[in-house]
Design a protein around this motif. Structure first.
Motif, PDB file in Angstrom:
ATOM      1  N   ALA A 163       0.838  -1.209   0.000  1.00 39.25           N
ATOM      2  CA  ALA A 163       0.000   0.000   0.000  1.00 39.25           C
ATOM      3  C   ALA A 163       0.864   1.246   0.000  1.00 39.25           C
ATOM      4  O   ALA A 163       0.552   2.234  -0.684  1.00 39.25           O
ATOM      5  CB  ALA A 163      -0.930   0.000   1.212  1.00 39.25           C
ATOM      6  N   ALA A 166       2.181   1.892  -3.432  1.00 31.74           N
ATOM      7  CA  ALA A 166       1.142   2.426  -4.317  1.00 31.74           C
ATOM      8  C   ALA A 166       0.807   3.872  -4.009  1.00 31.74           C
ATOM      9  O   ALA A 166       0.492   4.648  -4.918  1.00 31.74           O
ATOM     10  CB  ALA A 166      -0.122   1.567  -4.206  1.00 31.74           C
ATOM     11  N   VAL A 249      -8.770   6.020  -6.967  1.00 34.92           N
ATOM     12  CA  VAL A 249      -8.808   4.954  -5.967  1.00 34.92           C
ATOM     13  C   VAL A 249      -8.495   3.608  -6.615  1.00 34.92           C
ATOM     14  O   VAL A 249      -7.666   2.837  -6.109  1.00 34.92           O
ATOM     15  CB  VAL A 249     -10.180   4.913  -5.270  1.00 34.92           C
ATOM     16  CG1 VAL A 249     -10.295   3.680  -4.372  1.00 34.92           C
ATOM     17  CG2 VAL A 249     -10.389   6.176  -4.433  1.00 34.92           C
ATOM     18  N   THR A 250      -9.136   3.311  -7.748  1.00 30.70           N
ATOM     19  CA  THR A 250      -8.897   2.018  -8.388  1.00 30.70           C
ATOM     20  C   THR A 250      -7.483   1.925  -8.967  1.00 30.70           C
ATOM     21  O   THR A 250      -6.880   0.847  -8.975  1.00 30.70           O
ATOM     22  CB  THR A 250      -9.934   1.762  -9.500  1.00 30.70           C
ATOM     23  OG1 THR A 250      -9.908   2.838 -10.448  1.00 30.70           O
ATOM     24  CG2 THR A 250     -11.332   1.646  -8.918  1.00 30.70           C
ATOM     25  N   GLU A 253      -5.254   1.099  -6.015  1.00 28.59           N
ATOM     26  CA  GLU A 253      -5.460  -0.313  -5.677  1.00 28.59           C
ATOM     27  C   GLU A 253      -4.710  -1.219  -6.660  1.00 28.59           C
ATOM     28  O   GLU A 253      -4.088  -2.209  -6.260  1.00 28.59           O
ATOM     29  CB  GLU A 253      -6.953  -0.647  -5.705  1.00 28.59           C
ATOM     30  CG  GLU A 253      -7.744  -0.076  -4.547  1.00 28.59           C
ATOM     31  CD  GLU A 253      -9.234  -0.375  -4.664  1.00 28.59           C
ATOM     32  OE1 GLU A 253      -9.883  -0.515  -3.614  1.00 28.59           O
ATOM     33  OE2 GLU A 253      -9.745  -0.462  -5.806  1.00 28.59           O
ATOM     34  N   ALA A 256      -1.034  -1.236  -5.876  1.00 33.20           N
ATOM     35  CA  ALA A 256      -0.741  -2.065  -4.707  1.00 33.20           C
ATOM     36  C   ALA A 256      -0.727  -3.544  -5.091  1.00 33.20           C
ATOM     37  O   ALA A 256       0.148  -4.306  -4.630  1.00 33.20           O
ATOM     38  CB  ALA A 256      -1.755  -1.814  -3.603  1.00 33.20           C
ATOM     39  N   ARG A 257      -1.672  -3.962  -5.922  1.00 30.83           N
ATOM     40  CA  ARG A 257      -1.693  -5.354  -6.365  1.00 30.83           C
ATOM     41  C   ARG A 257      -0.419  -5.691  -7.150  1.00 30.83           C
ATOM     42  O   ARG A 257       0.176  -6.752  -6.962  1.00 30.83           O
ATOM     43  CB  ARG A 257      -2.916  -5.636  -7.239  1.00 30.83           C
ATOM     44  CG  ARG A 257      -4.211  -5.748  -6.468  1.00 30.83           C
ATOM     45  CD  ARG A 257      -5.305  -6.373  -7.327  1.00 30.83           C
ATOM     46  NE  ARG A 257      -5.595  -5.595  -8.521  1.00 30.83           N
ATOM     47  CZ  ARG A 257      -6.467  -4.592  -8.569  1.00 30.83           C
ATOM     48  NH1 ARG A 257      -7.129  -4.245  -7.471  1.00 30.83           N
ATOM     49  NH2 ARG A 257      -6.680  -3.930  -9.705  1.00 30.83           N
TER      50      ARG A 257
END
Length: 266
Positions: A163, A166, A249-250, A253, A256-257
């Motif tokens: 996180a 990201a 936001v996406t 995310e 982070a993935r």
């Protein structure tokens, strides 16, 4: 205290420069790089020593591993036998876990994983540290002191590092992306590019300073700018219509993935 910077790329040379400016004895700092000429150039620029990775590791109390993730395995093969058990090893390579480093280094070596970001180039970086299993309070404090030369430092559990990567590690790219768009909008509206750039950059700096200095939530500060029926609220409505907030936001995310996928490989 002997310090070895293993890797003379952007982040390695930035940290080296900051350490010298902060008063560390240049004669106690050694830099190495897989391109020996690059190491010599950086060493000459800052008045430190250049050396082979193994030689640098042998004399160091603190080693900063500042190579690309794909080069980490080879570097550890070269230096592991030279790292003494009381040394502190700080890795700033994205996606390389403390467990991986500990498995390749002598037993008991203190390991810290760090995620800095590029504003470190102007001493305004954000670095997050995660301690390995064998890292005690004293070594953790040394790592924090070293990274604080290039900006703010926080410590979190390693499970948060994807996180962090990201949000703050990749974060400057998102900000530059927005700044590019604002400048282009200014040019489209007839402003000279130099003026559009100055207005955008100072606005960004001022807004960030307001968040830090007032301590108010960004929502409160945004509402203070957004007069009913005014230009700001009209612009924000268009951003909401295009789902810009949800896209950010996406996107974070997804970053982070991807960080997790990279970590799984190292």
């Amino acid at each position: 205290m002997g310090i070895a910077i293993l890797g003379a790329g952007v982040m390695g040379s930035t940290l080296l420069s900051a350490l010298v400016r902060a008063g560390h004895d240049p004669h106690g700092i050694t830099v190495s790089d897989k391109v020996a000429e690059r190491a010599r150039e950086v060493a000459d620029e800052h008045g430190v020593q250049a050396g082979e990775p193994g030689e640098a590791a042998r004399a160091a109390d603190v080693l900063v591993l500042a190579v690309k993730p794909q080069d980490m395995g080879g570097l550890l093969d070269e230096v592991a036998a030279e790292v003494h058990p009381g040394a502190l090893v700080i890795s700033i390579a994205a996606g390389i876990s403390t467990g991986y480093l500990e498995s390749r280094l002598p037993d008991g070596v203190s390991v810290v994983r760090a995620m800095p970001n590029t504003p470190a180039l102007v001493d305004q970086g954000m670095s997050v540290l995660a301690r390995g299993r064998h890292c005690g309070v004293e070594h953790a404090a040394s790592a924090e002191s070293l990274l604080s030369t290039v900006g703010a430092v926080a410590t979190l559990d390693e499970r948060h590092l994807d996180a962090v990567t990201a949000l703050s590690g990749s974060g400057p790219a998102y900000i530059f992306y927005v700044v590019e768009a604002m400048i282009e909008a200014g040019v489209l509206l007839g402003l000279p590019r130099v003026s559009a750039t100055e207005l955008t950059v100072q606005t960004l700096f001022g807004a960030a300073s307001m968040i830090r200095e007032t301590g108010q939530h960004p929502t409160v500060l945004r509402e203070q700018v957004s007069s009913p029926g005014g230009a700001s609220v009209t612009a924000l409505r268009h951003l909401d219509d295009h789902k810009v907030r949800a896209a950010f936001v996406t996107a974070i995310e997804a970053a982070a993935r991807r960080s997790g996928e990279l970590s799984a490989g190292g």
